[in-house]
Design a protein around this motif. Structure first.
Motif, short mmCIF file in Angstrom:
data_model
loop_
_atom_site.label_atom_id
_atom_site.label_comp_id
_atom_site.label_asym_id
_atom_site.label_seq_id
_atom_site.Cartn_x
_atom_site.Cartn_y
_atom_site.Cartn_z
N ARG A 49 33.84 11.74 77.47
CA ARG A 49 33.45 10.35 77.18
C ARG A 49 34.10 9.84 75.90
NH1 ARG A 49 27.05 10.90 78.94
NH2 ARG A 49 27.42 10.72 81.19
N ILE A 50 34.20 10.68 74.90
CA ILE A 50 34.87 10.28 73.66
C ILE A 50 36.33 9.95 73.94
CG2 ILE A 50 35.70 11.14 71.44
CD1 ILE A 50 33.00 12.65 71.21
N ALA A 51 36.97 10.79 74.73
CA ALA A 51 38.39 10.55 75.06
C ALA A 51 38.55 9.27 75.86
CB ALA A 51 38.95 11.74 75.86
N GLU A 52 37.67 9.06 76.85
CA GLU A 52 37.75 7.85 77.66
C GLU A 52 37.49 6.60 76.81
OE1 GLU A 52 38.35 6.93 80.99
OE2 GLU A 52 39.35 8.88 80.90
N ALA A 53 36.55 6.73 75.89
CA ALA A 53 36.25 5.59 75.01
C ALA A 53 37.47 5.22 74.18
CB ALA A 53 35.07 5.93 74.10
N ARG A 54 38.14 6.23 73.62
CA ARG A 54 39.34 5.94 72.83
C ARG A 54 40.40 5.26 73.69
NH1 ARG A 54 40.31 3.83 69.06
NH2 ARG A 54 39.04 5.23 67.81
N ALA A 99 30.70 1.75 67.63
CA ALA A 99 29.89 2.56 68.53
C ALA A 99 30.51 3.95 68.71
CB ALA A 99 29.74 1.87 69.88
N LEU A 100 31.82 4.00 68.85
CA LEU A 100 32.50 5.29 69.01
C LEU A 100 32.34 6.13 67.74
CD1 LEU A 100 34.26 7.28 70.54
CD2 LEU A 100 36.27 5.96 69.84
N GLU A 101 32.44 5.49 66.59
CA GLU A 101 32.25 6.21 65.32
C GLU A 101 30.85 6.81 65.26
OE1 GLU A 101 31.54 5.09 60.65
OE2 GLU A 101 33.02 3.90 61.76
N LEU A 102 29.84 6.00 65.59
CA LEU A 102 28.46 6.49 65.58
C LEU A 102 28.27 7.62 66.57
CD1 LEU A 102 26.60 3.06 65.33
CD2 LEU A 102 26.72 4.81 63.54
N ASP A 153 27.23 2.22 75.80
CA ASP A 153 26.32 2.97 76.66
C ASP A 153 26.49 4.48 76.45
OD1 ASP A 153 24.49 2.86 79.21
OD2 ASP A 153 26.04 4.33 79.69
N TRP A 154 27.72 4.95 76.38
CA TRP A 154 27.96 6.37 76.12
C TRP A 154 27.44 6.77 74.75
CZ3 TRP A 154 33.67 5.92 78.10
CH2 TRP A 154 33.69 6.12 79.50
N ALA A 155 27.62 5.90 73.75
CA ALA A 155 27.12 6.19 72.40
C ALA A 155 25.59 6.26 72.40
CB ALA A 155 27.60 5.13 71.42
N MET A 156 24.94 5.38 73.13
CA MET A 156 23.49 5.41 73.25
C MET A 156 23.03 6.72 73.88
SD MET A 156 22.89 1.46 74.51
CE MET A 156 21.13 1.59 74.79
N PHE A 192 18.77 2.74 65.22
CA PHE A 192 20.23 2.66 65.27
C PHE A 192 20.60 1.29 65.82
CE2 PHE A 192 19.02 7.09 65.75
CZ PHE A 192 19.81 7.72 64.81
N PRO A 193 21.80 0.78 65.53
CA PRO A 193 22.15 -0.58 65.96
C PRO A 193 22.66 -0.67 67.40
CG PRO A 193 23.93 0.32 64.65
CD PRO A 193 22.85 1.36 64.65
N LEU A 194 22.70 0.46 68.12
CA LEU A 194 23.39 0.48 69.40
C LEU A 194 22.72 -0.37 70.48
CD1 LEU A 194 24.26 4.26 69.37
CD2 LEU A 194 25.91 2.38 69.26
N ALA A 195 21.39 -0.37 70.51
CA ALA A 195 20.70 -1.17 71.53
C ALA A 195 21.02 -2.65 71.36
CB ALA A 195 19.19 -0.94 71.45
N TYR A 196 21.05 -3.09 70.10
CA TYR A 196 21.40 -4.49 69.85
C TYR A 196 22.88 -4.74 70.16
CZ TYR A 196 21.98 -9.00 67.64
OH TYR A 196 22.27 -10.31 67.42
N PHE A 197 23.74 -3.78 69.81
CA PHE A 197 25.16 -3.91 70.16
C PHE A 197 25.31 -4.14 71.66
CE2 PHE A 197 27.21 -1.15 66.55
CZ PHE A 197 26.72 -2.03 65.61
N TYR A 198 24.53 -3.38 72.44
CA TYR A 198 24.67 -3.49 73.90
C TYR A 198 24.29 -4.88 74.38
CZ TYR A 198 24.59 -2.42 78.84
OH TYR A 198 24.86 -2.44 80.19
N THR A 199 23.22 -5.44 73.83
CA THR A 199 22.80 -6.78 74.27
C THR A 199 23.90 -7.80 73.96
OG1 THR A 199 21.69 -7.45 72.20
CG2 THR A 199 20.41 -6.18 73.78
N ALA A 200 24.55 -7.65 72.80
CA ALA A 200 25.61 -8.59 72.43
C ALA A 200 26.79 -8.48 73.38
CB ALA A 200 26.06 -8.32 70.99
#
Length: 404
Positions: A304-309, A277-280, A354-357, A369-377
């Motif tokens: 947000r990128i920094a916090e994600a890392r 997700a961070l890569e995307l 969520d930040w990536a979305m 994009f796969p992010l919505a499905y990622f979030y459900t998982a």
């Protein structure tokens, strides 16, 4: 604690990463297309030929059954050594099946390895390890708060040389797969016994009379076919008395042995999902312009990128610590760390996704994009193998106990 990866782990990391790059990532669109084609043909719950083909390739490369740290049946890796491999698989939600390392089969195989008889291993473990069948774990029930497993109402009643099983279960992951051949079923053998000695676990063939899959349960609109998360009924199901695992009243003992590895495997994969997700997020932010500047140059995006890392690295370190403790001291000693990472990893992944979305705008909510499905998982795993509240309560009890 030394969290550096062994030479063998580094070699397997490189091989798994190469396999993902060459075979899995390029197949994501084909995976979705095959599901849609099966749906149009009325065969939505048919196992995917794409997955079966990738399994053959993974097995031919020796990338098979990489889990099972306490058994010679796996790759001989420790939990700590397996962690970075599971992380790589986790970058695509369905990839772990390609390596025969997917839930709930991994947890069920570990259960049979630890607690099953020679007969159980011959009948169920061997074909599971061979990838010929799949399995499910039937514990959660719709009529009670199953976060407290002592509430389980399903019954396992002895009748001569058999047990008679009755109960209603739901969120049984994998029950929708036509290859699902066996369930590990949790129910009460003695409602009058001490609170944590009432429950037992028993092996139930999927084709036993009285076993019925009522319906698949969608998660945020996704039904996860052909795997599925199903509601089921067990009505006067009879199995041989030899099907009991470990003995009557030992369900909680088995659950603790099973859920430790299962929980940490989820956390390992979630770190991979968050990394993807961070890569995307970074790629999207670097390619889009809003208000005269690239989104990547906006202060809020960089924050947000920094916090994600930071969050990903923290979760990875805690996962490795928990895995290391499981290896050197056992699951029971590591229960605090397992509970902590089970709280930390899903919440971290949900936030990063969520930040990536948000960076993807409307596209982040779509299936482009796969992010919505990622979030459900990721969001689902705040319930699976125990909700956050249960783990937080256990952590707090241990912490308070240090000062009592």
């Amino acid at each position: 604690m030394d969290f550096s990866y062994s030479p063998r782990t580094q070699e397997l990391q490189a091989r798994v990463a190469r396999f993902m790059d060459e075979h899995v990532f390029p197949a994501e669109a084909a995976f979705n297309a095959e599901i849609e084609a099966n749906t149009r043909a009325g065969k939505r719950w048919t196992p995917l030929q794409l997955i079966e083909g990738l399994k053959t390739k993974a097995r031919a490369q020796g990338l098979w059954n990489l889990f099972l740290p306490e058994s010679e049946l796996g790759a001989g890796l420790t939990n700590q050594e397996y962690a970075p491999l599971a992380e790589l698989m986790g970058r695509v939600p369905w990839a772990s099946e390609v390596f025969n390392c997917s839930a709930p089969d991994t947890g069920n195989m570990e259960t049979i390895v630890r607690y099953g008889t020679a007969e159980h291993k011959k009948r169920w473990l061997e074909p599971l390890l061979d990838g010929k069948i799949r399995s499910a774990f039937a514990m959660t029930e719709p009529d009670v708060a199953s976060s407290d497993a002592t509430n389980i109402e399903s019954s396992i009643r002895r009748d001569g040389d058999e047990y008679v099983i009755n109960g209603r279960k739901w969120w049984i992951s994998g029950a929708g797969d036509p290859r699902c051949a066996v369930y590990i079923f949790m129910g009460k053998t003695d409602p009058e016994a001490p609170r944590h000695s009432q429950q037992s676990m028993i092996l139930v063939p999927a084709d036993a009379p009285g076993v019925k899959v009522v319906r698949p349960l969608p998660v945020f609109g996704y039904d996860d076919a052909p795997h599925g998360h199903c509601e089921m009924t067990f009505t006067d199901v009879r199995v041989p008395a030899s099907s009991i695992l470990l003995g009557e009243g030992r369900g909680f003992e088995i659950a603790q042995g099973r859920l430790g590895p299962g929980r940490i495997h989820h956390c390992m994969r979630l770190i991979g999902l968050a990394e993807r997700a961070l890569e995307l997020m970074c790629r999207r932010a670097s390619s889009r312009v809003a208000f005269g500047r690239k989104i990547a140059d906006q202060g809020v995006t960089r924050e947000r990128i920094a916090e994600a890392r930071c969050k990903i690295e923290q979760a990875r370190l805690l996962t490795l610590k928990a895995a290391w403790m499981m290896d050197v001291a056992g699951n029971k000693t590591a229960k605090g760390e397992i509970a902590m990472i089970k709280v930390v990893a899903p919440s971290m992944a949900c936030q990063v996704i969520d930040w990536a979305m948000q960076v993807h705008g409307g596209g982040g909510m779509s299936d482009d994009f796969p992010l919505a499905y990622f979030y459900t998982a990721a969001r689902t795993l705040r319930f699976a193998d125990g909700p956050d509240e249960v783990h937080r309560n256990a952590i707090a009890k241990m912490e308070l106990g240090r000062y009592s």
